[in-house]
Scaffold this active site. Structure first.
Site, mmCIF file in Angstrom:
data_model
loop_
_atom_site.group_PDB
_atom_site.id
_atom_site.type_symbol
_atom_site.label_atom_id
_atom_site.label_comp_id
_atom_site.label_asym_id
_atom_site.label_seq_id
_atom_site.Cartn_x
_atom_site.Cartn_y
_atom_site.Cartn_z
ATOM 1 C CG HIS A 96 -1.979 1.045 1.156
ATOM 2 N ND1 HIS A 96 -1.736 2.361 1.469
ATOM 3 C CD2 HIS A 96 -3.276 0.982 0.759
ATOM 4 C CE1 HIS A 96 -2.840 3.065 1.281
ATOM 5 N NE2 HIS A 96 -3.796 2.244 0.843
ATOM 6 C CD GLU A 166 -5.167 1.766 -3.266
ATOM 7 O OE1 GLU A 166 -6.328 1.967 -2.938
ATOM 8 O OE2 GLU A 166 -4.230 1.753 -2.454
#
Ligand code: PEP
Length: 253
Positions: A96, A166
């Protein structure tokens, strides 16, 4: 029909177990009525055992937000894939951007993805450029990130991996990326995966989009962006918003 996958990344929220249980129960009740979505919630790890305590078949899968790549030993503060597996965790976020920001390199992401697969858990491998330049350099960055992050994934296990695209600049932003750009980028990601793991594997790879998704824009992103689901941050701890988001995806499927 293939279910859309909606992953809720609660980040470091909420601050109490009671609130965590409240969110989880509300999402579980809603998800039980939505046959076309597969919901995965990723709470802070201290809440996992309590949320998953009944271990009965649930419409909501439990994911973790992070993991370490070693099995056990002198690694203060870390949690191993096996520990998560033993708690009933089925998915783990790796790479992430918020973890990358704190020092998680592609090499670490690759080791984590490998360890998670070894434990029989799905790694959700997050990739995304920090900015989009006019010359398309971001595509090279993305390509390197994908290649390096998947470097230790055996070909026979690539189908267990979920990719989350992302763009860093869209995470926590007001607006998501333009769906047509999401579509283009997801094709690019498949091409990179195809070059490494073959066309058939790339075709089957699940690709999620993450970055400023909410109940208003979610179905448009999934439909026009042509992705298999979403990785949702802020909206995933907003009970009414997240439930509306799930319903909107279910309705379009
Ligand atoms: C995330 O944290 O992965 C994310 C996509 O955040 P947000 O939805 O809040 O932009």
């Amino acid at each position: 029909m293939k279910k859309k996958i909606i992953v809720g990344n609660w980040k470091m929220n909420p601050t109490s177990l009671d609130e965590a249980v409240k969110i989880y129960k509300a999402v579980k009740t809603a998800a039980s009525r939505l046959p076309y979505v597969h919901v995965v919630v990723c709470p802070p790890s201290v809440y996992i055992q309590r949320l998953n305590s009944s271990r009965s078949v649930s419409p909501v899968s439990i994911g973790a937000q992070n993991v370490f790549f070693e099995e056990d030993g002198a690694f203060t503060g870390e949690i191993s894939p096996r520990m998560l597996k033993n708690l009933g965790v089925s998915h783990v976020l790796v790479g992430h951007s918020e973890a990358r920001e704190m020092g998680e390199t592609d090499e670490i992401v690759a080791r984590k993805a490998e360890a998670v697969l070894d434990a029989g858990i799905h790694p959700i491998v997050c990739v995304g450029e920090k900015e989009r330049d006019a010359h398309g350099m971001y595509l090279d960055i993305l390509k390197e990130q994908i290649k390096n992050s998947l470097a230790k994934v055996p070909k026979k296990l690539i189908h267990q991996v979920i990719m989350a695209y992302e763009p860093v600049w869209a995470i926590g932003a007001k607006e998501p990326m333009e769906p047509s750009h999401i579509h283009e980028t997801s094709i690019f990601i498949k091409k990179v995966i195809s070059d490494i793991f073959g066309h058939e594997n790339a075709f089957k790879t699940v690709i999620l989009y993450g970055g400023a998704a909410n109940f208003r824009n979610a179905s448009d992103i999934v439909e026009k962006g042509n992705v298999d689901g979403l990785l949702v941050g802020r909206e995933s701890v907003n009970i009414p918003g997240f439930i509306e988001l799930l319903k909107s995806i279910n309705a379009r499927s």
